[in-house]
Design a protein around this motif. Structure first.
Motif, PDB file in Angstrom:
ATOM      1  N   SER A 139      46.032  54.550  15.052  1.00 21.74           N
ATOM      2  CA  SER A 139      45.516  54.092  13.766  1.00 21.74           C
ATOM      3  C   SER A 139      44.000  53.993  13.723  1.00 21.74           C
ATOM      4  CB  SER A 139      46.142  52.751  13.412  1.00 21.74           C
ATOM      5  OG  SER A 139      45.623  51.732  14.212  1.00 21.74           O
ATOM      6  N   SER A 140      43.466  53.990  12.552  1.00 23.30           N
ATOM      7  CA  SER A 140      42.022  54.041  12.402  1.00 23.30           C
ATOM      8  C   SER A 140      41.339  52.881  13.115  1.00 23.30           C
ATOM      9  CB  SER A 140      41.648  54.057  10.930  1.00 23.30           C
ATOM     10  OG  SER A 140      41.772  52.768  10.378  1.00 23.30           O
ATOM     11  N   LEU A 141      40.223  53.188  13.713  1.00 24.56           N
ATOM     12  CA  LEU A 141      39.451  52.180  14.440  1.00 24.56           C
ATOM     13  C   LEU A 141      39.034  51.020  13.541  1.00 24.56           C
ATOM     14  CD1 LEU A 141      38.220  51.268  17.082  1.00 24.56           C
ATOM     15  CD2 LEU A 141      36.200  52.659  16.540  1.00 24.56           C
ATOM     16  N   PRO A 142      38.558  51.253  12.315  1.00 22.47           N
ATOM     17  CA  PRO A 142      38.187  50.117  11.475  1.00 22.47           C
ATOM     18  C   PRO A 142      39.349  49.143  11.218  1.00 22.47           C
ATOM     19  CG  PRO A 142      37.256  52.116  10.569  1.00 22.47           C
ATOM     20  CD  PRO A 142      38.177  52.528  11.693  1.00 22.47           C
ATOM     21  N   LEU A 143      40.562  49.679  11.035  1.00 23.83           N
ATOM     22  CA  LEU A 143      41.712  48.792  10.817  1.00 23.83           C
ATOM     23  C   LEU A 143      42.061  48.014  12.081  1.00 23.83           C
ATOM     24  CD1 LEU A 143      44.133  50.841   8.544  1.00 23.83           C
ATOM     25  CD2 LEU A 143      42.892  48.747   7.993  1.00 23.83           C
ATOM     26  N   ARG A 144      41.958  48.657  13.241  1.00 28.66           N
ATOM     27  CA  ARG A 144      42.220  47.945  14.495  1.00 28.66           C
ATOM     28  C   ARG A 144      41.174  46.861  14.725  1.00 28.66           C
ATOM     29  NH1 ARG A 144      43.246  52.187  19.027  1.00 28.66           N
ATOM     30  NH2 ARG A 144      42.909  50.357  20.289  1.00 28.66           N
ATOM     31  N   ILE A 145      39.937  47.145  14.368  1.00 33.28           N
ATOM     32  CA  ILE A 145      38.882  46.129  14.491  1.00 33.28           C
ATOM     33  C   ILE A 145      39.146  44.979  13.517  1.00 33.28           C
ATOM     34  CG2 ILE A 145      36.424  45.671  14.090  1.00 33.28           C
ATOM     35  CD1 ILE A 145      35.901  48.519  15.225  1.00 33.28           C
ATOM     36  N   ALA A 146      39.526  45.306  12.280  1.00 31.99           N
ATOM     37  CA  ALA A 146      39.832  44.261  11.296  1.00 31.99           C
ATOM     38  C   ALA A 146      41.007  43.404  11.765  1.00 31.99           C
ATOM     39  CB  ALA A 146      40.134  44.887   9.934  1.00 31.99           C
ATOM     40  N   ALA A 147      42.038  44.037  12.304  1.00 30.23           N
ATOM     41  CA  ALA A 147      43.194  43.289  12.814  1.00 30.23           C
ATOM     42  C   ALA A 147      42.785  42.416  13.996  1.00 30.23           C
ATOM     43  CB  ALA A 147      44.309  44.247  13.215  1.00 30.23           C
ATOM     44  N   SER A 148      41.937  42.946  14.867  1.00 31.37           N
ATOM     45  CA  SER A 148      41.459  42.156  16.002  1.00 31.37           C
ATOM     46  C   SER A 148      40.616  40.974  15.538  1.00 31.37           C
ATOM     47  CB  SER A 148      40.662  43.033  16.966  1.00 31.37           C
ATOM     48  OG  SER A 148      41.514  43.999  17.545  1.00 31.37           O
ATOM     49  N   ALA A 149      39.872  41.146  14.450  1.00 32.56           N
ATOM     50  CA  ALA A 149      39.110  40.032  13.882  1.00 32.56           C
ATOM     51  C   ALA A 149      40.050  38.942  13.382  1.00 32.56           C
ATOM     52  CB  ALA A 149      38.207  40.523  12.758  1.00 32.56           C
ATOM     53  N   VAL A 150      41.161  39.355  12.769  1.00 38.92           N
ATOM     54  CA  VAL A 150      42.180  38.387  12.342  1.00 38.92           C
ATOM     55  C   VAL A 150      42.720  37.644  13.566  1.00 38.92           C
ATOM     56  CG1 VAL A 150      44.506  38.138  11.366  1.00 38.92           C
ATOM     57  CG2 VAL A 150      42.830  39.629  10.243  1.00 38.92           C
ATOM     58  N   GLY A 151      43.017  38.386  14.630  1.00 39.86           N
ATOM     59  CA  GLY A 151      43.509  37.759  15.859  1.00 39.86           C
ATOM     60  C   GLY A 151      42.495  36.787  16.450  1.00 39.86           C
ATOM     61  N   THR A 152      41.236  37.161  16.411  1.00 40.81           N
ATOM     62  CA  THR A 152      40.180  36.289  16.926  1.00 40.81           C
ATOM     63  C   THR A 152      40.089  35.009  16.104  1.00 40.81           C
ATOM     64  OG1 THR A 152      38.935  38.174  17.767  1.00 40.81           O
ATOM     65  CG2 THR A 152      37.698  36.132  17.391  1.00 40.81           C
ATOM     66  N   LEU A 153      40.168  35.145  14.791  1.00 42.43           N
ATOM     67  CA  LEU A 153      40.126  33.976  13.917  1.00 42.43           C
ATOM     68  C   LEU A 153      41.301  33.046  14.205  1.00 42.43           C
ATOM     69  CD1 LEU A 153      38.481  32.783  11.563  1.00 42.43           C
ATOM     70  CD2 LEU A 153      40.002  34.000  10.020  1.00 42.43           C
ATOM     71  N   CYS A 154      42.497  33.623  14.329  1.00 41.55           N
ATOM     72  CA  CYS A 154      43.685  32.810  14.642  1.00 41.55           C
ATOM     73  C   CYS A 154      43.509  32.073  15.967  1.00 41.55           C
ATOM     74  CB  CYS A 154      44.932  33.684  14.714  1.00 41.55           C
ATOM     75  SG  CYS A 154      45.485  34.355  13.138  1.00 41.55           S
ATOM     76  N   ALA A 155      43.097  32.804  16.989  1.00 37.05           N
ATOM     77  CA  ALA A 155      42.929  32.192  18.314  1.00 37.05           C
ATOM     78  C   ALA A 155      41.844  31.126  18.290  1.00 37.05           C
ATOM     79  CB  ALA A 155      42.616  33.268  19.349  1.00 37.05           C
ATOM     80  N   ALA A 156      40.746  31.380  17.595  1.00 33.07           N
ATOM     81  CA  ALA A 156      39.654  30.408  17.529  1.00 33.07           C
ATOM     82  C   ALA A 156      40.103  29.126  16.837  1.00 33.07           C
ATOM     83  CB  ALA A 156      38.452  31.013  16.803  1.00 33.07           C
ATOM     84  N   PHE A 157      40.834  29.261  15.727  1.00 35.87           N
ATOM     85  CA  PHE A 157      41.364  28.064  15.065  1.00 35.87           C
ATOM     86  C   PHE A 157      42.308  27.309  16.002  1.00 35.87           C
ATOM     87  CE2 PHE A 157      40.559  30.017  10.689  1.00 35.87           C
ATOM     88  CZ  PHE A 157      39.513  29.159  10.406  1.00 35.87           C
ATOM     89  N   ARG A 164      50.485  27.616  18.006  1.00 39.39           N
ATOM     90  CA  ARG A 164      50.977  28.619  17.045  1.00 39.39           C
ATOM     91  C   ARG A 164      49.874  29.636  16.753  1.00 39.39           C
ATOM     92  NH1 ARG A 164      51.159  27.423  10.670  1.00 39.39           N
ATOM     93  NH2 ARG A 164      48.935  27.615  11.074  1.00 39.39           N
ATOM     94  N   ASN A 165      48.677  29.156  16.494  1.00 34.86           N
ATOM     95  CA  ASN A 165      47.584  30.067  16.149  1.00 34.86           C
ATOM     96  C   ASN A 165      47.147  30.915  17.336  1.00 34.86           C
ATOM     97  OD1 ASN A 165      47.714  28.940  13.623  1.00 34.86           O
ATOM     98  ND2 ASN A 165      45.527  28.684  13.429  1.00 34.86           N
ATOM     99  N   ILE A 166      47.137  30.341  18.521  1.00 31.60           N
ATOM    100  CA  ILE A 166      46.799  31.131  19.707  1.00 31.60           C
ATOM    101  C   ILE A 166      47.844  32.228  19.908  1.00 31.60           C
ATOM    102  CG2 ILE A 166      46.576  31.065  22.227  1.00 31.60           C
ATOM    103  CD1 ILE A 166      45.312  28.228  21.828  1.00 31.60           C
ATOM    104  N   PHE A 167      49.108  31.895  19.721  1.00 30.87           N
ATOM    105  CA  PHE A 167      50.162  32.908  19.810  1.00 30.87           C
ATOM    106  C   PHE A 167      49.909  34.047  18.833  1.00 30.87           C
ATOM    107  CE2 PHE A 167      53.906  34.710  17.851  1.00 30.87           C
ATOM    108  CZ  PHE A 167      54.471  35.360  18.931  1.00 30.87           C
ATOM    109  N   MET A 168      49.566  33.712  17.584  1.00 33.49           N
ATOM    110  CA  MET A 168      49.318  34.771  16.590  1.00 33.49           C
ATOM    111  C   MET A 168      48.155  35.655  17.034  1.00 33.49           C
ATOM    112  SD  MET A 168      50.000  33.026  12.831  1.00 33.49           S
ATOM    113  CE  MET A 168      48.505  32.077  12.860  1.00 33.49           C
ATOM    114  N   GLY A 169      47.133  35.055  17.603  1.00 33.05           N
ATOM    115  CA  GLY A 169      46.005  35.837  18.088  1.00 33.05           C
ATOM    116  C   GLY A 169      46.389  36.757  19.229  1.00 33.05           C
ATOM    117  N   VAL A 170      47.127  36.238  20.198  1.00 34.51           N
ATOM    118  CA  VAL A 170      47.546  37.046  21.349  1.00 34.51           C
ATOM    119  C   VAL A 170      48.486  38.166  20.907  1.00 34.51           C
ATOM    120  CG1 VAL A 170      48.842  36.991  23.524  1.00 34.51           C
ATOM    121  CG2 VAL A 170      47.145  35.221  23.042  1.00 34.51           C
ATOM    122  N   ALA A 171      49.406  37.868  20.013  1.00 34.47           N
ATOM    123  CA  ALA A 171      50.318  38.907  19.513  1.00 34.47           C
ATOM    124  C   ALA A 171      49.537  40.014  18.811  1.00 34.47           C
ATOM    125  CB  ALA A 171      51.344  38.290  18.561  1.00 34.47           C
ATOM    126  N   THR A 172      48.543  39.636  18.037  1.00 32.29           N
ATOM    127  CA  THR A 172      47.712  40.622  17.338  1.00 32.29           C
ATOM    128  C   THR A 172      46.949  41.481  18.335  1.00 32.29           C
ATOM    129  OG1 THR A 172      47.498  39.129  15.444  1.00 32.29           O
ATOM    130  CG2 THR A 172      45.886  40.903  15.615  1.00 32.29           C
TER     131      THR A 172
END
Length: 131
Positions: free
Chosen positions: A8-26, A65-73
């Motif tokens: 999949s496109s790199l920008p989408l993978r980066i955007a998804a990883s940003a979501v994962g980072t936000l989840c893990a940080a929270f 819960r949020n760390i799990f969502m980040g790791v899964a992402t």
């Protein structure tokens, strides 16, 4: 397994990883600073020690819960499983929506969650669409 694994496109993978980072940080914030994490719900910690222990325990559950969502992402993004990544990110948008609904039912704080939910849903949807 056609379509389940793609580059999949790199920008989408980066955007998804940003979501994962936000989840893990929270999540990390909720574990380390439960009173601060409550501010994202526009709630104040209770004043009684017994009530504070209960709220801190529930914030730990929220944090895990949020760390799990980040790791899964991160895992789905790392291994290039576009469809799995899309569903995980889409599910995370549902969590953001639900957190906002819970805030609204308690009087305030919903827009901090609802402002993120459609952005996260768009990333998940684009991943599922295969763009």
């Amino acid at each position: 397994m056609s379509g389940s694994r793609t580059s999949s496109s790199l920008p989408l993978r980066i955007a998804a990883s940003a979501v994962g980072t936000l989840c893990a940080a929270f999540g990390i914030n909720a574990l380390l600073r439960p009173a601060h994490a409550l501010t994202f719900f526009e709630m104040m910690p209770p004043t009684s020690a017994a009530d504070r222990r209960v709220v801190d325990a529930l914030m730990a559950v929220y944090g895990v819960r949020n760390i799990f969502m980040g790791v899964a992402t991160y895992t789905a993004a790392y291994y290039g499983h576009r469809k799995a990544l899309g569903w995980i990110v889409l599910a995370a948008s549902g969590v953001a929506f639900a957190d906002g609904l819970i805030c609204k039912l308690h009087g305030q704080g919903e827009w901090g969650h609802w402002s993120l939910a459609p952005i996260v849903a768009a990333v998940g949807s684009l991943l599922l669409a295969g763009h």
